[in-house]
Design an enzyme around this catalytic site. Structure first.
Site, PDB file in Angstrom:
ATOM      1  N   GLY A  83       0.581  -1.290  -0.175  1.00 32.78           N
ATOM      2  CA  GLY A  83       0.106   0.088  -0.032  1.00 32.78           C
ATOM      3  C   GLY A  83       0.746   1.353   0.015  1.00 32.78           C
TER       4      GLY A  83
ATOM      5  CE1 TYR B  59       0.305 -11.774 -15.657  1.00 34.80           C
ATOM      6  CE2 TYR B  59       0.639  -9.833 -16.851  1.00 34.80           C
ATOM      7  CZ  TYR B  59       0.934 -10.566 -15.764  1.00 34.80           C
ATOM      8  OH  TYR B  59       1.777 -10.133 -14.823  1.00 34.80           O
TER       9      TYR B  59
ATOM     10  CG  LEU C 182      -2.205   0.172  -9.691  1.00 32.09           C
ATOM     11  CD1 LEU C 182      -2.672  -0.872 -10.399  1.00 32.09           C
ATOM     12  CD2 LEU C 182      -2.722   1.502 -10.263  1.00 32.09           C
TER      13      LEU C 182
HETATM   14  C1  HXC Z   1      15.505 -12.845 -14.606  1.00 30.31           C
HETATM   15  C2  HXC Z   1      15.431 -12.111 -12.244  1.00 30.31           C
HETATM   16  C3  HXC Z   1      15.283 -10.997 -12.592  1.00 30.31           C
HETATM   17  C4  HXC Z   1      15.155 -10.456 -14.094  1.00 30.31           C
HETATM   18  C5  HXC Z   1      15.457 -11.236 -10.427  1.00 30.31           C
HETATM   19  N1  HXC Z   1      15.437 -12.286 -11.131  1.00 30.31           N
HETATM   20  N2  HXC Z   1      15.066 -10.104 -11.496  1.00 30.31           N
HETATM   21  N3  HXC Z   1      15.490 -13.238 -13.180  1.00 30.31           N
HETATM   22  N4  HXC Z   1      15.353 -11.622 -14.989  1.00 30.31           N
HETATM   23  N5  HXC Z   1      14.908  -9.137 -14.686  1.00 30.31           N
HETATM   24  C6  HXC Z   1      15.840 -13.541  -9.960  1.00 30.31           C
HETATM   25  C7  HXC Z   1      17.159 -13.118  -9.255  1.00 30.31           C
HETATM   26  O1  HXC Z   1      18.229 -13.399  -9.768  1.00 30.31           O
HETATM   27  C8  HXC Z   1      16.964 -14.287  -8.143  1.00 30.31           C
HETATM   28  O2  HXC Z   1      16.978 -15.323  -8.498  1.00 30.31           O
HETATM   29  C9  HXC Z   1      15.247 -14.164  -7.888  1.00 30.31           C
HETATM   30  O3  HXC Z   1      14.693 -13.706  -9.176  1.00 30.31           O
HETATM   31  C10 HXC Z   1      14.997 -13.516  -6.832  1.00 30.31           C
HETATM   32  O4  HXC Z   1      15.326 -11.962  -7.073  1.00 30.31           O
HETATM   33  P1  HXC Z   1      15.863 -10.981  -5.719  1.00 30.31           P
HETATM   34  O5  HXC Z   1      15.951  -9.851  -6.353  1.00 30.31           O
HETATM   35  O6  HXC Z   1      16.671 -11.589  -4.846  1.00 30.31           O
HETATM   36  O7  HXC Z   1      14.436 -10.953  -5.173  1.00 30.31           O
HETATM   37  P2  HXC Z   1      13.447  -9.899  -4.310  1.00 30.31           P
HETATM   38  O8  HXC Z   1      14.474  -8.895  -3.804  1.00 30.31           O
HETATM   39  O9  HXC Z   1      12.751 -10.447  -3.447  1.00 30.31           O
HETATM   40  O10 HXC Z   1      12.764  -9.004  -5.294  1.00 30.31           O
HETATM   41  C11 HXC Z   1      11.733  -9.607  -5.938  1.00 30.31           C
HETATM   42  C12 HXC Z   1      11.479  -9.062  -7.362  1.00 30.31           C
HETATM   43  C13 HXC Z   1      11.623  -7.559  -7.539  1.00 30.31           C
HETATM   44  C14 HXC Z   1      10.161  -9.605  -7.928  1.00 30.31           C
HETATM   45  C15 HXC Z   1      12.534  -9.640  -8.118  1.00 30.31           C
HETATM   46  O11 HXC Z   1      11.442  -7.255  -8.705  1.00 30.31           O
HETATM   47  C16 HXC Z   1      10.514  -6.756  -6.696  1.00 30.31           C
HETATM   48  O12 HXC Z   1      11.148  -6.473  -5.472  1.00 30.31           O
HETATM   49  N6  HXC Z   1       9.451  -6.574  -7.140  1.00 30.31           N
HETATM   50  C17 HXC Z   1       8.275  -5.874  -6.472  1.00 30.31           C
HETATM   51  C18 HXC Z   1       7.574  -4.788  -6.952  1.00 30.31           C
HETATM   52  C19 HXC Z   1       6.967  -5.323  -8.407  1.00 30.31           C
HETATM   53  O13 HXC Z   1       7.441  -6.213  -8.854  1.00 30.31           O
HETATM   54  N7  HXC Z   1       6.198  -4.520  -8.972  1.00 30.31           N
HETATM   55  C20 HXC Z   1       5.536  -4.873 -10.429  1.00 30.31           C
HETATM   56  C21 HXC Z   1       4.159  -5.440 -10.105  1.00 30.31           C
HETATM   57  S1  HXC Z   1       3.208  -5.290 -11.745  1.00 30.31           S
HETATM   58  P3  HXC Z   1      18.475 -16.475  -8.384  1.00 30.31           P
HETATM   59  O14 HXC Z   1      18.468 -17.617  -8.690  1.00 30.31           O
HETATM   60  O15 HXC Z   1      19.527 -15.448  -8.822  1.00 30.31           O
HETATM   61  O16 HXC Z   1      18.529 -16.084  -6.737  1.00 30.31           O
HETATM   62  C22 HXC Z   1       2.265  -6.608 -11.727  1.00 30.31           C
HETATM   63  C23 HXC Z   1       1.225  -6.416 -12.993  1.00 30.31           C
HETATM   64  C24 HXC Z   1       1.779  -6.154 -14.364  1.00 30.31           C
HETATM   65  O17 HXC Z   1       2.462  -7.516 -11.380  1.00 30.31           O
HETATM   66  C25 HXC Z   1       0.392  -6.146 -15.332  1.00 30.31           C
HETATM   67  C26 HXC Z   1       0.894  -5.094 -16.335  1.00 30.31           C
HETATM   68  C27 HXC Z   1      -0.481  -4.820 -17.265  1.00 30.31           C
HETATM   69  P1  NAP Z   2       4.383  -1.525  -7.403  1.00 31.99           P
HETATM   70  O1  NAP Z   2       3.850  -0.127  -7.167  1.00 31.99           O
HETATM   71  O2  NAP Z   2       5.398  -2.231  -7.572  1.00 31.99           O
HETATM   72  O3  NAP Z   2       3.303  -2.448  -6.129  1.00 31.99           O
HETATM   73  C1  NAP Z   2       3.966  -3.635  -5.804  1.00 31.99           C
HETATM   74  C2  NAP Z   2       3.878  -3.277  -4.182  1.00 31.99           C
HETATM   75  O4  NAP Z   2       4.011  -4.621  -3.621  1.00 31.99           O
HETATM   76  C3  NAP Z   2       5.124  -2.620  -3.677  1.00 31.99           C
HETATM   77  O5  NAP Z   2       4.666  -1.188  -2.698  1.00 31.99           O
HETATM   78  C4  NAP Z   2       5.987  -3.405  -2.978  1.00 31.99           C
HETATM   79  O6  NAP Z   2       6.730  -2.675  -2.062  1.00 31.99           O
HETATM   80  C5  NAP Z   2       5.052  -4.481  -2.510  1.00 31.99           C
HETATM   81  N1  NAP Z   2       5.878  -5.722  -2.493  1.00 31.99           N
HETATM   82  C6  NAP Z   2       6.542  -6.273  -3.314  1.00 31.99           C
HETATM   83  N2  NAP Z   2       7.039  -7.567  -2.886  1.00 31.99           N
HETATM   84  C7  NAP Z   2       6.565  -7.628  -1.337  1.00 31.99           C
HETATM   85  C8  NAP Z   2       6.630  -8.516  -0.319  1.00 31.99           C
HETATM   86  N3  NAP Z   2       7.375  -9.640  -0.513  1.00 31.99           N
HETATM   87  N4  NAP Z   2       6.140  -8.088   0.832  1.00 31.99           N
HETATM   88  C9  NAP Z   2       5.317  -7.190   0.798  1.00 31.99           C
HETATM   89  N5  NAP Z   2       5.163  -6.121   0.037  1.00 31.99           N
HETATM   90  C10 NAP Z   2       5.792  -6.475  -1.187  1.00 31.99           C
HETATM   91  O7  NAP Z   2       3.129  -1.896  -8.515  1.00 31.99           O
HETATM   92  P2  NAP Z   2       1.812  -1.486  -9.115  1.00 31.99           P
HETATM   93  O8  NAP Z   2       1.623  -1.511 -10.443  1.00 31.99           O
HETATM   94  O9  NAP Z   2       1.067  -0.576  -8.158  1.00 31.99           O
HETATM   95  O10 NAP Z   2       0.939  -2.746  -8.530  1.00 31.99           O
HETATM   96  C11 NAP Z   2       0.116  -3.292  -7.547  1.00 31.99           C
HETATM   97  C12 NAP Z   2      -0.869  -4.568  -7.911  1.00 31.99           C
HETATM   98  O11 NAP Z   2      -1.586  -4.318  -9.082  1.00 31.99           O
HETATM   99  C13 NAP Z   2      -0.141  -5.557  -8.030  1.00 31.99           C
HETATM  100  O12 NAP Z   2      -0.834  -6.678  -7.373  1.00 31.99           O
HETATM  101  C14 NAP Z   2      -0.132  -5.710  -9.553  1.00 31.99           C
HETATM  102  O13 NAP Z   2       0.100  -7.321 -10.030  1.00 31.99           O
HETATM  103  C15 NAP Z   2      -1.390  -5.306  -9.978  1.00 31.99           C
HETATM  104  N6  NAP Z   2      -1.430  -4.963 -11.308  1.00 31.99           N
HETATM  105  C16 NAP Z   2      -0.970  -3.692 -11.834  1.00 31.99           C
HETATM  106  C17 NAP Z   2      -0.922  -3.402 -13.205  1.00 31.99           C
HETATM  107  C18 NAP Z   2      -0.436  -2.264 -13.706  1.00 31.99           C
HETATM  108  O14 NAP Z   2      -0.517  -1.891 -14.899  1.00 31.99           O
HETATM  109  N7  NAP Z   2       0.173  -1.229 -12.882  1.00 31.99           N
HETATM  110  C19 NAP Z   2      -1.806  -4.208 -14.146  1.00 31.99           C
HETATM  111  C20 NAP Z   2      -2.593  -5.177 -13.493  1.00 31.99           C
HETATM  112  C21 NAP Z   2      -2.301  -5.486 -12.125  1.00 31.99           C
HETATM  113  P3  NAP Z   2       7.984  -3.009  -1.236  1.00 31.99           P
HETATM  114  O15 NAP Z   2       9.017  -3.315  -2.692  1.00 31.99           O
HETATM  115  O16 NAP Z   2       8.626  -2.177  -0.398  1.00 31.99           O
HETATM  116  O17 NAP Z   2       8.040  -4.482  -0.723  1.00 31.99           O
END
Ligand code: HXC
Ligand code: NAP
Length: 290
Positions: free
Chosen positions: A22, A154, A26
């Site tokens: 949060g 998706y 979003l």
């Molecule tokens: C391949 C990757 C990678 C990449 C990380 N990894 N990034 N592999 N390509 N780009 C691998 C790492 O090498 C590692 O594997 C494993 O994934 C875990 O990575 P960490 O960095 O150690 O994990 P962590 O610190 O927990 O971070 C998680 C994360 C990061 C998902 C990788 O991106 C993150 O914190 N994301 C949170 C926010 C987020 O993703 N927001 C977007 C949501 S949008 P190994 O084997 O090396 O240990 C969404 C909807 C989209 O969901 C829809 C849009 C229309």
């Molecule tokens: P975002 O800002 O990256 O939001 C993801 C949030 O999840 C971040 O605040 C992140 O904060 C938190 N998070 C990630 N890993 C976590 C963990 N292990 N524990 C607790 N918190 C964690 O992206 P967003 O676009 O707003 O996405 C929000 C939601 O909408 C997601 O469920 C996403 O799949 C969905 N969604 C987004 C889109 C889009 O177009 N933006 C489309 C479809 C669906 P920290 O890094 O501080 O943990």
């Protein structure tokens, strides 16, 4: 577009809503709208400084209405800590938004086992961790509750290059329907929203790397020719959480400007046919039909 909020001002008066992820994107926008509607929120994610900053800025506009607690949705001890602290502070938590997610684009064959399980653990298991922990409290206390899961379009269709996310979000949708069916007897509702593209820093930095826009224009995939506005998503989320949707459970609402259906539709490409050509096409078809 200038989108307004759609629910009455006091919709969430005396309600406490916990939003995972949060502090950004979003989740933060949905939280801000809940505050506007008189609710109290708890925001949680891993990065303490992000949560603290978001809580401070929201509290400045809505005093004493936001509690920020750092925690990882994957760690059950963090989940319990967030829920216990929330209940200690506010006395109850009424609603849960499972919004936290992890995602990035990658050819699946490049993924390590840990990369795959990292996404499944955040998205699917994180949703299960919060739902189970809070749900057990609601059931024990005979308290009604409302859950909203944030999925994606998706999750319904599947998609290459985001396979762990698609699999996890697909699981979230099945989880939504299953829990809704089982826990309705406890007056716990559970619904999901499947958003299409809503620009956020978190999603765009991982899914639309710089330079990508040269190769594809996301708006061209969307029949309504624009991306979503955060208030539009906040409106549908607030509705599904509120008592206005008290008879809806186990439902998944898509909000994507028609994107997935348009791109799935076999004949959507006919948009490219200029209208003058339709007279010729029609004539040819009519002739054949005779
Ligand atoms: C391949 C990757 C990678 C990449 C990380 N990894 N990034 N592999 N390509 N780009 C691998 C790492 O090498 C590692 O594997 C494993 O994934 C875990 O990575 P960490 O960095 O150690 O994990 P962590 O610190 O927990 O971070 C998680 C994360 C990061 C998902 C990788 O991106 C993150 O914190 N994301 C949170 C926010 C987020 O993703 N927001 C977007 C949501 S949008 P190994 O084997 O090396 O240990 C969404 C909807 C989209 O969901 C829809 C849009 C229309
Ligand atoms: P975002 O800002 O990256 O939001 C993801 C949030 O999840 C971040 O605040 C992140 O904060 C938190 N998070 C990630 N890993 C976590 C963990 N292990 N524990 C607790 N918190 C964690 O992206 P967003 O676009 O707003 O996405 C929000 C939601 O909408 C997601 O469920 C996403 O799949 C969905 N969604 C987004 C889109 C889009 O177009 N933006 C489309 C479809 C669906 P920290 O890094 O501080 O943990």
């Amino acid at each position: 577009m200038n989108i307004n909020g759609m629910l009455p001002d006091k919709t969430f008066k005396d309600k406490v809503i916990l939003i995972t992820g949060g502090g950004t994107g979003l989740g933060k926008s949905i939280g801000e709208y809940i505050l506007k509607l008189g609710g109290t929120i708890i925001i949680t994610s891993r990065r303490e400084e992000v949560i603290e900053e978001a809580a401070n800025s929201l509290n400045a506009s809505y005093p004493n209405s936001v509690l920020g607690i750092a925690g990882d949705v994957r760690k059950i001890e963090d989940v319990e800590n967030v829920i216990n602290k929330s209940i200690k502070k506010f006395g109850h938590v009424d609603m849960l938004i499972n919004n936290a997610a992890g995602n990035f684009i990658s050819p699946t064959e490049r993924l390590s086992p840990n990369a795959f399980s990292t996404i499944i653990d955040i998205v699917l298991k994180g949703t299960c961790n919060y739902t189970l922990t809070l749900g057990k409290i609601w059931i024990k206390d005979k308290q009604p509750g409302t859950i909203l899961n944030i999925a994606t379009t998706y999750a319904l269709t599947g998609s290459g290059y985001v396979v762990p996310s698609a699999a996890a979000k697909g699981g979230v949708l099945t989880f939504t329907k299953s829990i809704a069916a089982e826990w309705a007897k406890y007056k716990i509702r559970c619904n999901a929203v499947a958003p299409g593209p809503f620009p956020t820093e978190g999603a765009w930095s991982r899914l639309v790397p710089p330079g990508f826009s040269k190769f594809f224009d996301i708006k061209k995939r969307i029949p309504l020719k624009r991306v979503g506005e955060h208030q539009e998503l906040a409106n549908i989320c607030a509705y599904l959480l509120s008592d206005y949707s008290a008879y809806i459970t186990g439902e998944i609402i898509t909000i994507d400007g028609g994107e997935w259906m348009y791109n799935a539709g076999q004949f959507s490409w006919l948009d490219k046919i200029p209208s003058a050509m339709w007279s010729i096409i029609e004539k040819t078809i009519r002739k054949k039909s005779k």
